[in-house]
Design an enzyme around this catalytic site. Structure first.
Site, PDB file in Angstrom:
ATOM      1  N   ASP A 259      50.875 -35.561  -2.062  1.00 14.09           N
ATOM      2  CA  ASP A 259      50.505 -34.474  -2.654  1.00 14.09           C
ATOM      3  C   ASP A 259      49.030 -34.825  -2.847  1.00 14.09           C
ATOM      4  O   ASP A 259      48.520 -35.510  -2.188  1.00 14.09           O
ATOM      5  CB  ASP A 259      51.053 -34.493  -4.223  1.00 14.09           C
ATOM      6  CG  ASP A 259      50.915 -33.314  -5.107  1.00 14.09           C
ATOM      7  OD1 ASP A 259      50.184 -32.266  -4.549  1.00 14.09           O
ATOM      8  OD2 ASP A 259      51.411 -33.293  -6.068  1.00 14.09           O
TER       9      ASP A 259
HETATM   10  C1  BGC Z   1      50.366 -30.131  -6.840  1.00 11.73           C
HETATM   11  C2  BGC Z   1      51.580 -29.534  -5.824  1.00 11.73           C
HETATM   12  C3  BGC Z   1      50.799 -28.508  -5.070  1.00 11.73           C
HETATM   13  C4  BGC Z   1      49.543 -29.146  -4.507  1.00 11.73           C
HETATM   14  C5  BGC Z   1      48.800 -28.075  -3.129  1.00 11.73           C
HETATM   15  C6  BGC Z   1      49.072 -30.354  -6.320  1.00 11.73           C
HETATM   16  O1  BGC Z   1      48.310 -30.406  -7.146  1.00 11.73           O
HETATM   17  O2  BGC Z   1      51.176 -31.305  -7.586  1.00 11.73           O
HETATM   18  O3  BGC Z   1      52.910 -29.010  -6.376  1.00 11.73           O
HETATM   19  O4  BGC Z   1      51.750 -28.382  -3.831  1.00 11.73           O
HETATM   20  O5  BGC Z   1      48.773 -29.237  -5.299  1.00 11.73           O
HETATM   21  O6  BGC Z   1      48.480 -27.264  -4.032  1.00 11.73           O
END
Ligand code: BGC
Length: 762
Positions: A286
């Protein structure tokens, strides 16, 4: 017999042919990637593992941007959150024309519940319990995203959620493993289709692996800690379902598991995901998931990057820990070339499967971008899907549906707002193209109804809170008048009307990432408005916007009708009007329990019995598992939702009350529409395993069917049950079933069920 035999032979041949084609494709892919990897330097291989954010790429300047420079140096494997064919094409051009090996990039995005045509937030969408509709929403999202250059989405989010304080419950499918698993599969099918290399299918990424939904105290990014028994039987199920459906990628979660953040948890990423479940795709972190392990207390960037790679991570989102430290770790023997090669290969395989080596511009077709995004056809489907997601929580004296006549007061901070309709995580939405409730009502009712509008209150009394709750351009516009002035105006128009629609609740950004709440009631300013409206004595309908279960005990006691509309997407305003006026009969059913108050949280239907359960129908007994000040009941249980008609259930009939071994039995009920209009009902099957070698939940959802019946019509609804439906992970984590007594329950929600018993022997 002969026919059956030849059918079987045919089926066998078809499977064999498919397998052969798959093997040939895999073999071709291997030859291609082997040859490519032979040419790659260590730096180029590490570059493939890097997923920076898109920065500020300006069309026409792609090559000169910071990112452009990195791409030219072979330091980028993919980019995310960059949109439009022109930009993506320009960046892809840098990758395939100005790098040594001309390897195309992946383009990812958070396409979560639709692209520009926005569908209901996932928690809302899950309430339709219709897998075809859900699959179709993902299909349309994939068509639109791929028409705009995107080939990879960070969806579905399948984290099981039981704590409504956590803002991200809005992004998931609620509290049930089985339903979550069905939805996970439908979403993956919708995005990836049958052939990932087509230009209108995109790679799906199931997230957040794992257990992110169990953050302590519902506070985002917080620690999780749970038994393996619960992981395997409950929280893991939807992720595994996505893997079974062939999901191309998996995102590791931010939280820790057994003291090791998921991003560095080898047991989770390699033993469970790859070895036990057979996942063959690639694993991405993530956002800055690697870097955050420094704050988790696991060491410096080099250490945590090495741990992530060794645990099984293939791609590093944003933080560039891999890019800046892996070579050094290789020199020091802390990671192996084999691990870097394996990760690089998986990224290249994803690109191969998407067809990017054949045509890197496969998803960059200007014509498609002009004709396939936010189309009338897509919007029509989004509108009807939104209407299917709404849940009618209360409808005393049939206040709803409204007649298309008279005067209707439309009041509340969300009544005339477009920007909040799409809900959280609608990054491709064009807010001005969304439809406000007032607009939808006016267009649907034409000039038959006179609408009077007043804002009535701000989102909340606290301006700073309102700022935090309306980020990302979703401001409602703070009204500078005093609360009394606003309420007086609203009461005056309510007094001139036949019925009052109080359009209240949460703003879109009161749920979603980093939007946890410790108070899950409607904000006080709006509650005060609601009280004033009720005092007029006019019939009041609460049209509730929310991204999470709210505590609505007072509203349930005092407001005649409550329609929960979540955040319905770009067409929300029309869908709300369709349901309020009865053009669509609501059929949504909750997928997360609504508690009576915050103190009951986490409250979920598939809990354990404990050694001191409260006898049915009671709400306090000394030395029983309960509270002094509130019953154990939900305000609205899992599976609950009303309709403009009524349904009755016969007793449950079982085809065989003492089945043996691998037999399949049938459990059925007769469902009757006893009301005056056509309606849809979600018939739910729950099973309780009464005696086990380990304790088992009081009931578990094992099947459901959505049935449409005309007024007065009856239908037999049958569920086939086999030992497969009785399996669970035992104390030794062996997946099996145990003979004995089972309760088979069927009903319209998890609380109101009819039950039959049976005894299944081995
Ligand atoms: C979130 C994810 C997301 C990623 C990319 C993160 O902060 O937890 O769910 O896909 O950002 O935007």
């Amino acid at each position: 017999m002969k026919i059956v035999n030849s059918l079987l032979v045919g089926l066998f041949l078809m499977c064999a042919l498919q397998l052969h084609a798959q093997q040939t494709n895999d073999a071709k892919m291997k030859i291609f990637i082997d040859a490519l990897m032979k040419k790659m330097t260590v730096d180029e291989k590490i570059g493939q593992l890097n997923l920076p954010g898109s920065g500020d790429i300006v069309t026409g300047q792609a090559g000169n941007s910071d990112i452009g420079k990195k791409i030219k140096e072979g330091k980028v494997g993919g980019l995310f959150n960059i949109k439009s064919v022109a930009k993506i094409k320009a960046v892809q051009k840098v990758a395939v024309e100005e790098t040594r090996l001309k390897i195309p990039l992946l383009f990812g995005m958070d396409v979560i519940h639709g692209y520009q045509t926005v569908f209901p937030i996932p928690l809302g969408l899950s309430a339709c319990w219709d897998m075809q509709l859900i699959e179709q929403s993902a299909r349309i999202a994939a068509i639109e995203a791929s028409a705009d250059g995107i080939n990879w989405t960070f969806s579905p989010m399948v984290d099981l959620t039981r704590d409504p304080r956590w803002g991200r419950v809005s992004e998931g499918n609620g509290e049930d493993p089985y339903l979550g698993g069905q939805i996970a599969k439908a979403m993956v099918r919708g995005y990836q289709g049958k052939d990932l290399s087509l230009n209108n299918t995109i790679m799906s990424c199931v997230k957040h692996f794992a257990l992110y939904g169990a953050a302590e105290a519902g506070r985002d990014y917080n620690t999780t800690d749970m038994s393996r028994y619960r992981m395997y039987n409950e929280y893991f199920y939807p992720y595994q379902a996505a893997v079974d459906a062939g999901v191309g990628s998996v995102m590791a979660s931010f939280n820790e598991i057994d003291g090791i953040p998921a991003t560095a948890n080898k047991w989770l990423l390699t033993d469970v995901l790859r070895r036990q479940w057979g996942f063959k795709g690639f694993l991405v972190t993530d956002y800055t998931g690697i870097n955050e392990m420094m704050d988790h207390g696991l060491g410096n960037l080099q250490t945590v990057s090495g741990r992530a790679l060794n645990a099984g991570i293939d791609m590093d989102m944003v933080g560039e820990g891999f890019l800046t430290t892996l070579k050094q770790s290789l020199k020091e023997g802390k990671v192996t070339m084999q691990m870097i090669d394996a990760a690089c290969r998986r990224i290249l395989e994803a690109k191969y499967k998407l067809g990017l080596f054949d045509d890197p511009y496969r998803y960059c077709n200007e014509e498609r971008a002009k004709t396939e995004i936010f189309t009338t056809a897509h919007r029509k489907i989004a509108r009807s899907t939104a209407a299917q997601s709404f849940v009618l929580l209360k409808n005393q004296n049939n206040v709803l549906p409204l007649k298309k006549s008279g005067t209707v007061a439309v009041i509340g901070p969300l009544a005339n707002d477009k920007r909040n309709m799409p809900g959280t995580w609608s990054v491709a939405a064009e807010f001005d193209k969304a439809t406000a409730v007032l607009t939808g009502l006016t267009e649907v009712a034409g000039d038959k109804v006179k609408f009077l509008y007043a804002k009535g209150s701000n989102l909340d009394y606290d301006e700073a809170f309102e700022d935090r709750a309306t980020m990302f351009g979703k401001g409602i516009g703070r009204d500078k008048r005093s609360p009394e002035e606003m309420i007086n105006e609203a009461v005056a128009i309510a007094n001139q009307s036949d019925v009052v629609l109080a359009v209240l609740g949460e703003s879109a950004e009161m749920s979603g990432e980093s939007s946890s709440r410790s108070n899950i009631e409607i904000p006080q300013a709006q509650k005060d408005l609601l009280k004033a409206l009720l005092k007029t004595g006019k019939p009041v309908v609460l049209v509730l916007f929310t991204g999470r279960p709210l505590a609505l005990t007072w509203e349930q006691q005092n407001v005649p009708a409550i329609l929960n509309v979540w955040f319905g997407g770009s067409e929300a305003g029309y869908a709300v009007a369709d349901v309020l006026f009865g053009d669509v009969n609501p059929s949504g059913k909750l997928t997360m329990t609504f508690p009576q108050n915050i103190g009951q949280v986490p409250l979920f239907y598939n809990h354990k019995n404990t050694g001191r359960p409260l006898p049915d129908g009671q709400w306090f007994q000394k030395f029983r598992s309960n509270y002094l000040d509130v019953s154990n009941d939900a305000l609205y249980p899992f599976g609950y939702g009303l309709s403009y008609t009524n349904f009755s259930y016969s007793d449950v009939k079982i085809s065989n009350a003492s089945p043996k071994g691998n037999q399949t039995i049938a459990a059925s009920v007769t469902l009757t529409n006893t009301g005056a209009v056509t309606g849809k009902e979600v018939v739910q099957l729950y099973i309780r395993d009464v005696v086990g070698s380990v304790t088992r939940p009081v009931k578990e959802l094992k099947g459901f069917q959505k049935v449409e019946l005309k007024a007065g019509e009856s239908k037999t609804v049958t569920f086939n049950i086999s030992p497969n439906d009785l399996r669970f992970y035992n104390y030794d984590l062996k997946y099996d079933w145990e003979p004995g007594e089972f309760q088979i329950m069927i009903g319209g929600n998890s609380r109101d069920v009819k039950m039959a018993k049976l005894n299944w022997s081995k």
